[in-house]
Design an enzyme around this catalytic site. Structure first.
Site, PDB file in Angstrom:
ATOM      1  N   HIS A   1      -7.200  12.476 -48.105  1.00 14.24           N
ATOM      2  CA  HIS A   1      -7.541  12.191 -46.806  1.00 14.24           C
ATOM      3  C   HIS A   1      -8.928  11.892 -46.575  1.00 14.24           C
ATOM      4  O   HIS A   1      -9.686  12.812 -45.996  1.00 14.24           O
ATOM      5  CB  HIS A   1      -6.693  13.134 -45.931  1.00 14.24           C
ATOM      6  CG  HIS A   1      -6.721  12.437 -44.335  1.00 14.24           C
ATOM      7  ND1 HIS A   1      -5.407  12.433 -43.734  1.00 14.24           N
ATOM      8  CD2 HIS A   1      -7.534  11.894 -43.579  1.00 14.24           C
ATOM      9  CE1 HIS A   1      -5.794  12.049 -42.421  1.00 14.24           C
ATOM     10  NE2 HIS A   1      -6.847  11.689 -42.345  1.00 14.24           N
TER      11      HIS A   1
ATOM     12  N   HIS B   1     -11.947   9.077 -44.985  1.00 14.74           N
ATOM     13  CA  HIS B   1     -12.355   7.802 -44.160  1.00 14.74           C
ATOM     14  C   HIS B   1     -13.438   7.241 -44.896  1.00 14.74           C
ATOM     15  O   HIS B   1     -14.727   8.135 -44.861  1.00 14.74           O
ATOM     16  CB  HIS B   1     -12.704   8.088 -42.732  1.00 14.74           C
ATOM     17  CG  HIS B   1     -11.164   8.475 -42.000  1.00 14.74           C
ATOM     18  ND1 HIS B   1     -10.267   7.795 -41.699  1.00 14.74           N
ATOM     19  CD2 HIS B   1     -10.696   9.942 -41.862  1.00 14.74           C
ATOM     20  CE1 HIS B   1      -9.420   8.249 -41.092  1.00 14.74           C
ATOM     21  NE2 HIS B   1      -9.519   9.559 -41.207  1.00 14.74           N
TER      22      HIS B   1
ATOM     23  N   ASP C   1      -3.179   6.460 -39.594  1.00 13.34           N
ATOM     24  CA  ASP C   1      -3.845   7.671 -39.163  1.00 13.34           C
ATOM     25  C   ASP C   1      -4.976   7.240 -38.281  1.00 13.34           C
ATOM     26  O   ASP C   1      -5.591   6.308 -38.370  1.00 13.34           O
ATOM     27  CB  ASP C   1      -4.325   8.131 -40.437  1.00 13.34           C
ATOM     28  CG  ASP C   1      -5.372   9.213 -40.123  1.00 13.34           C
ATOM     29  OD1 ASP C   1      -4.943  10.205 -39.422  1.00 13.34           O
ATOM     30  OD2 ASP C   1      -6.664   9.438 -40.552  1.00 13.34           O
TER      31      ASP C   1
ATOM     32  N   HIS D   1      -3.568  16.557 -41.357  1.00 15.08           N
ATOM     33  CA  HIS D   1      -4.275  17.369 -41.016  1.00 15.08           C
ATOM     34  C   HIS D   1      -3.877  18.463 -39.865  1.00 15.08           C
ATOM     35  O   HIS D   1      -3.851  18.320 -38.618  1.00 15.08           O
ATOM     36  CB  HIS D   1      -5.467  16.693 -40.106  1.00 15.08           C
ATOM     37  CG  HIS D   1      -5.124  15.346 -39.351  1.00 15.08           C
ATOM     38  ND1 HIS D   1      -4.210  15.280 -38.483  1.00 15.08           N
ATOM     39  CD2 HIS D   1      -5.540  14.049 -39.757  1.00 15.08           C
ATOM     40  CE1 HIS D   1      -4.140  14.088 -38.085  1.00 15.08           C
ATOM     41  NE2 HIS D   1      -4.931  13.453 -38.986  1.00 15.08           N
TER      42      HIS D   1
ATOM     43  N   ASP E   1     -10.137  15.122 -44.240  1.00 13.80           N
ATOM     44  CA  ASP E   1     -10.265  14.282 -43.147  1.00 13.80           C
ATOM     45  C   ASP E   1     -11.682  14.072 -42.997  1.00 13.80           C
ATOM     46  O   ASP E   1     -12.036  13.741 -41.938  1.00 13.80           O
ATOM     47  CB  ASP E   1      -9.651  15.021 -42.114  1.00 13.80           C
ATOM     48  CG  ASP E   1      -9.216  13.858 -40.753  1.00 13.80           C
ATOM     49  OD1 ASP E   1      -9.512  12.747 -41.063  1.00 13.80           O
ATOM     50  OD2 ASP E   1      -9.035  14.138 -39.883  1.00 13.80           O
TER      51      ASP E   1
ATOM     52  N   HIS F   1     -19.763   9.787 -39.121  1.00 22.28           N
ATOM     53  CA  HIS F   1     -20.236   8.962 -37.981  1.00 22.28           C
ATOM     54  C   HIS F   1     -21.792   8.998 -38.133  1.00 22.28           C
ATOM     55  O   HIS F   1     -22.478  10.059 -38.529  1.00 22.28           O
ATOM     56  CB  HIS F   1     -19.754   9.842 -36.564  1.00 22.28           C
ATOM     57  CG  HIS F   1     -18.273   9.527 -36.501  1.00 22.28           C
ATOM     58  ND1 HIS F   1     -17.694   8.349 -36.187  1.00 22.28           N
ATOM     59  CD2 HIS F   1     -17.053  10.635 -36.261  1.00 22.28           C
ATOM     60  CE1 HIS F   1     -16.393   8.715 -36.012  1.00 22.28           C
ATOM     61  NE2 HIS F   1     -16.121   9.974 -36.338  1.00 22.28           N
TER      62      HIS F   1
HETATM   63 ZN   LIG Z   1      -5.464  11.642 -38.300  1.00 22.22          ZN
END
Ligand SMILES: [Zn+2]
Length: 432
Positions: free
Chosen positions: A61, A63, A152, A232, A305, A309
């Site tokens: 998981h 990003h 997600d 999560h 997760d 940013h």
């Molecule tokens: Zn999520």
């Protein structure tokens, strides 16, 4: 033909082969090969005494923000961070710009990842644009190389869409990763509901915002026979539901992230936006429940997760700040804290961070068996370091663990037999 790389005298921990012993691992031409009788003259011998040799870690998981938000992270920087953290593979979420809801975006990711420092497994969207209206084309994404589906970042609010998607996912050999959140309960909330939120004057998100949807998705998994994987998970209530569902044989699995077993809502005090995430950090009772669930098998995997940013998205008023933290470079040391505290064994750690993610995603890895791709992580469990901004490989520096003294680190990561992270100079000299 390439040279042999020999990892000498390390503690080999390979739960898939029930192996936990001191020994050597030989790599050649991108594969793990049987140990020879004599060491060839041109072999690179690395003394890894006192260190662990484990199957490459897999994070199901993350990003990677690519395409579309490369100012936060891209496939190159994200996989570099993965390798630095000991990961040889990551599954990337589809909430990019555009959303990965079709074969073209899946192919773009895989093409860009071909040169990356970790294997990248794209996860496609459940619905077009992850808007929760029409189902995405699973067949097209499957053919392009996606490994699962999820919206997600958002829940699949429409229960009928969830049912149909799970049926459709199952017929395409996908499992569905559920971001379990009841929006009506979490709306405008920016931290855990409770005394801390009240004192800080912030709107809270109750545990039920998660568990209500976990309950629904268990019911839909039961109805359809499809496989729902819960992302999560942060609360005691959700874990109880998942534990009961597993006991009745419902096809569910679940992950939690290191921050949910390392921190509580107390980290938010001082309006620390690096402790803002969704689901939010919970109370001590839920933190302990996550640890218990990692122990007893209710949770199958530790996933980060990883959510990078830009500074400008975090350096704002708390309620305006973006959700999420980076996690690839702290996951292993934080998880090792559970081992040192006696909560989980070394073997269980490797199951949670490599074996189980490989099995769930249906991908290679998770073992050091002869003949498999040489995805190997060498861990120094005693190496102490302070996690500071300068050492972070991710473009994102949004971590609540900056300044924290950590113990245990991946010192060498091999993907396909290639050193993707570690001391390259020492590697050349044949010592680490
Ligand atoms: Zn999520």
């Amino acid at each position: 033909m390439g040279k042999y790389i020999i990892l000498c005298g390390g503690r080999i921990i390979d739960p898939a082969l029930s192996r936990d012993e001191i020994g050597d691992i030989w790599l050649k031409d991108g594969k793990i090969v049987p140990a020879g009788k004599d060491i060839p003259d041109d072999a690179v011998c690395l003394d890894v005494a006192g260190k662990w040799i484990v199957p490459g870690l897999i994070d199901m998981h993350v990003h990677l923000r690519d395409p579309g938000q490369e100012y936060k992270e891209d496939i190159e920087s994200g996989t570099r961070a993965a390798a630095a953290g000991g990961f040889t593979a990551v599954a990337c979420m589809p909430n990019t710009i555009p959303v990965n809801d079709c074969g073209a975006v899946t192919r773009y990711i895989l093409e860009k990842a071909a040169m990356a420092d970790a294997r990248v497994y794209p996860v496609g969207a459940v619905s077009r644009g992850s808007l929760g209206k029409e189902m995405a084309d699973f067949g097209e994404m499957k053919e392009a190389g996606a490994v699962a589906v999820t919206d997600d970042g958002h829940p699949v609010t429409d229960s009928q869409l969830m049912r149909r998607s799970l049926e459709y996912a199952t017929s395409h050999g996908f499992f569905l990763m559920s971001h379990s959140e009841e929006n009506a309960l979490s709306r405008n909330g920016c931290m855990n509901e409770g005394e801390v939120a009240t004192r800080m004057g912030l709107k809270g998100i109750p545990n039920a915002a998660e568990s209500v949807m976990v309950y629904r998705d268990i019911a839909i998994a039961e109805l359809t026979g499809g496989h729902v994987h819960f992302c999560h998970i942060s609360t005691e209530e959700s874990l109880d539901l998942i534990r009961q569902a597993k006991a009745r044989g419902v096809h569910v699995s679940a992950e939690s992230a290191p921050h949910y077993f390392s921190l509580t809502e107390e980290a938010v005090r001082g309006y620390n936006t690096n402790a803002k995430m969704n689901p939010p950090l919970r109370n001590e009772k839920s933190r302990l429940a996550v640890i218990e669930a990692l122990k007893d098998g209710t949770l199958d995997a530790i996933a980060t997760d990883h959510a990078p940013h830009a500074v400008t998205e975090k350096d704002v008023e708390f309620d305006q700040a973006a959700n999420g933290i980076i996690g690839l470079e702290t996951a292993l040391p934080l998880s090792l804290e559970l081992v040192r505290a006696g909560h989980i064994s070394e073997k269980r750690l490797v199951e949670l961070m490599s074996v189980n993610p490989a099995n769930l995603l249906g991908v290679e890895g998770g073992t050091l068996a002869e003949g498999v791709a040489a995805d190997v992580t060498v861990v120094d469990p005693d190496l102490e370091f302070v996690f500071h901004e300068e050492i972070i490989c991710s473009k994102g520096k949004n971590s609540p663990f900056i300044g924290r003294k950590l113990k245990g680190k991946a010192v060498m990561t091999f993907m396909n037999g290639r050193l993707t992270a570690g001391d390259k100079e020492a590697f050349q000299k044949g010592s680490v």
